[in-house]
Design a protein around this motif. Structure first.
Motif, PDB file in Angstrom:
ATOM      1  N   LEU A   1     -12.588 -56.917 -30.306  1.00  0.00           N
ATOM      2  CA  LEU A   1     -13.959 -56.884 -29.793  1.00  0.00           C
ATOM      3  C   LEU A   1     -14.610 -55.587 -30.256  1.00  0.00           C
ATOM      4  O   LEU A   1     -13.991 -54.518 -30.160  1.00  0.00           O
ATOM      5  CB  LEU A   1     -13.995 -56.936 -28.265  1.00  0.00           C
ATOM      6  CG  LEU A   1     -13.691 -58.262 -27.567  1.00  0.00           C
ATOM      7  CD1 LEU A   1     -12.198 -58.555 -27.581  1.00  0.00           C
ATOM      8  CD2 LEU A   1     -14.162 -58.187 -26.124  1.00  0.00           C
ATOM      9  N   GLU A   2     -15.831 -55.713 -30.740  1.00  0.00           N
ATOM     10  CA  GLU A   2     -16.576 -54.534 -31.179  1.00  0.00           C
ATOM     11  C   GLU A   2     -17.959 -54.581 -30.545  1.00  0.00           C
ATOM     12  O   GLU A   2     -18.651 -55.598 -30.619  1.00  0.00           O
ATOM     13  CB  GLU A   2     -16.691 -54.526 -32.705  1.00  0.00           C
ATOM     14  CG  GLU A   2     -17.389 -53.288 -33.255  1.00  0.00           C
ATOM     15  CD  GLU A   2     -17.470 -53.328 -34.770  1.00  0.00           C
ATOM     16  OE1 GLU A   2     -16.618 -52.740 -35.437  1.00  0.00           O
ATOM     17  OE2 GLU A   2     -18.403 -53.997 -35.277  1.00  0.00           O
TER      18      GLU A   2
ATOM     19  N   VAL B   1     -16.888 -60.681 -31.642  1.00  0.00           N
ATOM     20  CA  VAL B   1     -15.515 -61.086 -31.316  1.00  0.00           C
ATOM     21  C   VAL B   1     -14.908 -61.731 -32.560  1.00  0.00           C
ATOM     22  O   VAL B   1     -15.383 -62.785 -33.018  1.00  0.00           O
ATOM     23  CB  VAL B   1     -15.489 -62.066 -30.122  1.00  0.00           C
ATOM     24  CG1 VAL B   1     -14.050 -62.462 -29.802  1.00  0.00           C
ATOM     25  CG2 VAL B   1     -16.162 -61.454 -28.902  1.00  0.00           C
ATOM     26  N   ARG B   2     -13.880 -61.103 -33.114  1.00  0.00           N
ATOM     27  CA  ARG B   2     -13.227 -61.617 -34.320  1.00  0.00           C
ATOM     28  C   ARG B   2     -11.797 -62.014 -33.976  1.00  0.00           C
ATOM     29  O   ARG B   2     -11.114 -61.350 -33.177  1.00  0.00           O
ATOM     30  CB  ARG B   2     -13.193 -60.554 -35.425  1.00  0.00           C
ATOM     31  CG  ARG B   2     -14.581 -60.095 -35.890  1.00  0.00           C
ATOM     32  CD  ARG B   2     -14.441 -59.113 -37.046  1.00  0.00           C
ATOM     33  NE  ARG B   2     -15.744 -58.616 -37.486  1.00  0.00           N
ATOM     34  CZ  ARG B   2     -16.338 -57.540 -37.010  1.00  0.00           C
ATOM     35  NH1 ARG B   2     -15.729 -56.838 -36.049  1.00  0.00           N
ATOM     36  NH2 ARG B   2     -17.505 -57.154 -37.461  1.00  0.00           N
TER      37      ARG B   2
ATOM     38  N   GLY C   1      -9.756 -67.891 -39.419  1.00  0.00           N
ATOM     39  CA  GLY C   1     -10.271 -67.257 -38.210  1.00  0.00           C
ATOM     40  C   GLY C   1     -11.779 -67.454 -38.045  1.00  0.00           C
ATOM     41  O   GLY C   1     -12.453 -68.079 -38.863  1.00  0.00           O
ATOM     42  N   SER C   2     -12.260 -66.876 -36.942  1.00  0.00           N
ATOM     43  CA  SER C   2     -13.680 -67.048 -36.600  1.00  0.00           C
ATOM     44  C   SER C   2     -14.267 -65.721 -36.150  1.00  0.00           C
ATOM     45  O   SER C   2     -13.534 -64.794 -35.756  1.00  0.00           O
ATOM     46  CB  SER C   2     -13.849 -68.080 -35.480  1.00  0.00           C
ATOM     47  OG  SER C   2     -13.282 -69.325 -35.832  1.00  0.00           O
ATOM     48  N   GLN C   3     -15.585 -65.651 -36.220  1.00  0.00           N
ATOM     49  CA  GLN C   3     -16.309 -64.465 -35.738  1.00  0.00           C
ATOM     50  C   GLN C   3     -17.535 -64.921 -34.963  1.00  0.00           C
ATOM     51  O   GLN C   3     -18.386 -65.631 -35.489  1.00  0.00           O
ATOM     52  CB  GLN C   3     -16.739 -63.581 -36.912  1.00  0.00           C
ATOM     53  CG  GLN C   3     -17.614 -62.405 -36.497  1.00  0.00           C
ATOM     54  CD  GLN C   3     -18.023 -61.534 -37.667  1.00  0.00           C
ATOM     55  OE1 GLN C   3     -17.199 -60.822 -38.222  1.00  0.00           O
ATOM     56  NE2 GLN C   3     -19.278 -61.610 -38.043  1.00  0.00           N
ATOM     57  N   PHE C   4     -17.616 -64.531 -33.688  1.00  0.00           N
ATOM     58  CA  PHE C   4     -18.775 -64.809 -32.838  1.00  0.00           C
ATOM     59  C   PHE C   4     -19.554 -63.506 -32.666  1.00  0.00           C
ATOM     60  O   PHE C   4     -18.961 -62.462 -32.327  1.00  0.00           O
ATOM     61  CB  PHE C   4     -18.339 -65.347 -31.473  1.00  0.00           C
ATOM     62  CG  PHE C   4     -17.855 -66.763 -31.508  1.00  0.00           C
ATOM     63  CD1 PHE C   4     -18.712 -67.808 -31.189  1.00  0.00           C
ATOM     64  CD2 PHE C   4     -16.544 -67.060 -31.873  1.00  0.00           C
ATOM     65  CE1 PHE C   4     -18.266 -69.116 -31.214  1.00  0.00           C
ATOM     66  CE2 PHE C   4     -16.099 -68.371 -31.904  1.00  0.00           C
ATOM     67  CZ  PHE C   4     -16.960 -69.407 -31.587  1.00  0.00           C
TER      68      PHE C   4
END
Length: 873
Positions: free
Chosen positions: A512-513, A530-531, A590-593
């Motif tokens: 989380l960033e 969120v990655r 993977g995913s990134q939101f």
């Protein structure tokens, strides 16, 4: 219909340019007529002048005048000649001589007196000679009229005198003849000039006449062309109106129909032959509008007042030949004609359109009704399921506190997990229904975003460890911990996103960033990324991932479970918060939101300063406690019994009146707002009766004692006012002041002083309760209070659907409990909500309810910290 109170439009018969052309043409004709009249008048005047001059030049009169002048000289010469002969004759003819003298004398008198010679007598020479001639004649006449011998003797003298006067006679004759000759020449010159002018004028008039003739020929050609154009236009208009789908009806100021096109025949069912000449109101105006139509027509005829003419399109009803009423849309215009003002109405039958609109509205209403029924059903079922489920989970919690075997504990844990999962699903459905119904309310509060992220990471760390996944978070850029935002919604969104990332990531990493993008001092955009290195998604799934009931890869469905509502709810919450959420993913990698939300940056809240005070004691006595709130009764009872007092309880004012009638109490503590009978009415009845406690001191218990209310309480017969939250010091002071003194009449109120409060919690009350009840009892009391507040805030989320009286009642009850537990800030806000609800001030009510969650968050944190704390000195 024409003169009614509705508005309509009209098309004039002639355009403004045509009217201007007609106006100019009329002026040109008027100018030509005026010019011709002036020319004719000039010719007439000149003709009169010529006639006059011609009369003056008449030869007969002119010759007679000149002949008379010349004959004067001739007559004189003959007279002179006779004298000359008479001188040489022995017997002259005297008679003839006298006759000739008389003739000359007559001629001279004519020159002297005749009007014909008036202008000649004005000549210098002529006027100078006439007197001499007159003297000559007078002297000669005396001799001529003498006897013959005398006359004969005087002949030589007369001849000599006549010869001398001959030149004067000649000069007289010549000057007169010269004058008349010049006068004749002048008249002839005047006639010539007048004739010349007349010729010029006639020439001009002839030229102007020729111009007018050519112009009239031109105008005639133009008129022929325009007439042809008008005929063509008229034919086209007849074709247009005859083939138009809208009815065109023309009528005069009296409402008599002048034209009725084919569409009007088809729409109204009257033939043109029947309609033309008929009254418009009787033909097509419905009976219910006839009075207004006739009044409007009369008003136009009397004052020219128009309410619908030229005002645009109007929707109204009209009447067919069968008497059927149907909706029409019409417009009316007025036009001026040679026969007077006319009205042109364009009417359209809109029956089909109105029916289509009604069908569309009905379909929309059915759709909305069905959608509302579905939403209401989901909301109702969610509430109905949650109620027994809350009871089930609560009993499981109680059952866990009993003696259980290891197997029973495992079964209860499984049941508790399943119940909580079911509760989560129900909450998701309820949140969706609230959002779709527009009833989702935001509750911005002061929050620590770093603490929230840490709590979520700690919560999900166990699941991450089970999947052998690293879960971490951190700031990018300068940290900004404290913000004002809706903590519950943000937590729900992050729990869904992070929970999904952890569920679908095995042997990988979830990070989380968070960073703040701030353009101003207090506002900012918070971005949380969120990655994960999980299974990822293909393009098709990415396009649908935020739809309801969408889940991840099917190979994990049985492993991770889920309804597929989480991301749909997250999307709704982010949108409601004014932010955006987007996803980037690749299958297998993977995913990134990325979530972007507007927030308000704030400073960290000040630390809570807690002050503790030792309570005082009072002598034991018998007290009647009248209070409808169970928590308030419990708190007050425990405080009083711990101080050694005997306490009897009444749940409402009526029970208190009945008990005071038969029992004697040392003190009555009377709540104000209660069901069945409130405290004020109960007090009045106790004082008015002759019961055992009619003279007992009564102290009001209230959480909302305004100055004017305190005066009213005292007038009702109360002795004092004790404001909530209750303290041992306040109770003991009231007991000492009133029980020890036992006055016969109500004393001046001495309200108990509330403990000093420097924050949202007066911790002194909690210390009192902790010392009185014990730590465990206070913990249970605070837990129950927190549940009640949570339920009340949930109830107030849908305040627009709740009765205001019920809102006031609930907030009053919770305000009393808050006062007893020292939650002064929460109590104040609840009382403000109660006041707004009683006043039906919806704007104030919404404002106060919106501020309630933030206050409760601060209060709850302090109460949570106080639940297990030991008393402090």
């Amino acid at each position: 219909m024409l003169g009614g109170d509705r508005h309509v439009t009209f098309l004039p018969e002639r355009s403004a340019m045509q009217f201007l052309h007609l106006f100019t043409f009329r002026h040109r004709v008027l100018f030509a007529t005026l010019l011709g009249s002036i020319g004719v008048a000039v010719v007439i005047v000149m003709s009169i002048d010529v006639a006059r001059d011609m009369r003056l030049l008449d030869s007969a009169s002119s010759d007679n005048v000149q002949y008379a002048l010349s004959q004067t000289e001739v007559e004189y010469l003959e007279y002179e000649l006779l004298l000359a002969r008479a001188v040489h004759e022995t017997a002259p003819d005297l008679k003839r001589l006298r006759q000739r003298f008389d003739i000359f004398y007559s001629r001279a008198n004519t020159l002297q007196d005749a009007p014909t010679y008036a202008r000649v007598r004005e000549l210098p020479y002529f006027s100078a000679i006439l007197p001499n001639i007159r003297s000559f004649l007078e002297s000669q006449a005396q001799i001529i009229d003498s006897p013959d011998p005398v006359l004969q003797a005087a002949i030589p003298k007369l001849a000599e005198t006549a010869a001398e006067f001959r030149s004067s006679i000649r000069l007289l004759s010549n000057s007169g003849l010269q004058y008349f000759a010049q006068d004749s020449d002048q008249h002839r010159l005047n006639v010539a000039i007048t004739l010349t002018r007349m010729a010029a004028v006639v020439t001009f008039l002839v030229a102007a006449l020729l111009v007018l003739v050519f112009y009239l020929v031109y105008l005639n050609a133009q008129n022929i062309r325009r007439r042809r154009e008008v005929d063509q236009t008229s034919n086209r208009m007849k074709i247009v109106t005859g083939t138009a789908l809208d009815a065109v009806v023309v009528c005069d100021l009296n409402g008599r129909i002048l034209d009725f096109n084919a569409a009007a025949e088809q729409i109204f069912g009257h033939s043109a032959k029947t309609a033309i000449g008929a009254d418009l109101g009787e033909l097509i105006v419905p009976d219910k509008y006839r009075a207004a139509h006739d009044a409007g027509m009369a008003r136009m005829r009397a004052h020219g007042e128009k309410h619908v003419t030229g005002k645009g399109r109007v929707k109204l009803e009209a009447k067919r030949a069968t008497g059927e009423l149907f909706p029409v849309e019409f417009a009316i215009q007025a036009a001026q004609t040679d026969e007077g003002e006319i009205f042109i109405a364009f009417l359209r039958d809109i029956s089909h359109r109105v029916q289509a609109e009604q069908d569309l509205v009905a379909a929309r209403d059915r759709a909305l009704s069905g959608e509302k029924a579905k939403t209401d059903f989901l909301a109702t079922m969610s509430h109905e399921i949650r109620t027994p489920l809350n009871g089930l989970l609560g009993n499981l919690a109680l059952l866990r506190d009993t003696r259980l075997s290891a197997k029973q504990t495992r079964y209860i844990d499984n049941m508790d997990t399943s119940g909580k999962l079911l509760m989560s699903h129900i909450s998701d459905v309820l949140d969706i229904t609230k959002y779709d119904a527009g009833k989702l309310r935001l509750r911005p509060v002061a929050m620590n975003i770093s603490a929230l992220l840490q709590d979520i990471v700690d919560n999900q760390s166990g699941a991450a460890s089970a999947n052998n996944t690293v879960l971490e978070w951190g700031w990018r850029g300068e940290p900004a911990d404290w913000i004002r935002a809706d903590q519950d919604r943000i937590q729900h969104v992050l729990m869904n996103i992070i929970g999904n990332a952890v569920k679908f990531t095995h042997d990988g990493r979830v990070s989380l960033e968070i960073e703040m993008h701030s353009d101003q001092q207090s506002t900012a955009v918070m971005q949380i990324t969120v990655r994960d290195t999980g299974i990822g998604m293909d393009a098709e799934l990415q396009a649908q991932i935020f739809d309801d009931f969408m889940t991840g890869d099917s190979s994990y469905i049985r492993t991770v479970g889920g309804t597929g509502l989480g991301l749909g709810i997250a999307k709704r919450f982010v949108t409601a918060l004014g932010g955006t959420i987007e996803v980037q993913s690749e299958k297998g990698t993977g995913s990134q939101f990325r979530i972007r939300l507007p927030v308000e940056l704030i400073a960290a809240p000040e630390s809570v300063v807690k002050e503790r005070k030792q309570p005082t004691d009072a002598a034991p006595c018998h007290i009647l406690l009248v209070e409808d709130n169970e928590i308030n009764r419990f708190v007050a009872r425990e405080m009083l019994t711990a101080a050694g007092h005997k306490v009897s309880e009444a749940h409402n004012g009526q029970i208190a009146v009945d008990m005071a009638q038969t029992q004697h109490f040392d003190l009555i503590l009377m709540d104000i707002s209660m069901p069945v009978k409130d405290g004020r009415k109960a007090t009045r009845e106790i004082r008015a009766g002759h019961g055992a406690s009619a003279r007992t001191p009564i102290v009001a218990l209230t959480a909302n004692a305004m100055a004017e209310e305190q005066e009213a309480f005292l007038l009702d017969g109360m002795n004092d006012i004790l404001t909530k939250p209750l303290t041992r010091e306040g109770l003991n002071e009231a007991i000492v002041n009133h029980v020890a003194a036992r006055p016969d009449t109500p004393d001046t109120p001495m309200p108990a002083t509330e403990p000093e409060t420097k924050s949202h919690i007066a911790t002194r009350y909690l210390d009192d309760l902790r010392e009185t009840l014990g730590v465990e009892a206070l913990d249970g009391l605070l837990a129950r209070f927190m549940r009640e507040v949570d339920e009340t805030i949930g109830y107030l989320d849908d305040y627009t659907d709740q009765p205001l009286a019920e809102i006031a009642k609930k907030t009053h009850q919770i305000a009393g409990s808050a006062a007893s537990l020292g939650a002064v800030e929460l109590r104040g806000k609840l009382l403000a909500i109660e006041t707004a609800a009683k006043a039906a001030d919806m704007a104030r009510l919404a404002l106060e309810i919106d501020a309630l969650p933030a206050i409760w968050t601060r209060t709850r944190e302090t109460m949570q910290a106080e639940r297990r704390a030991a008393p402090r000195d």
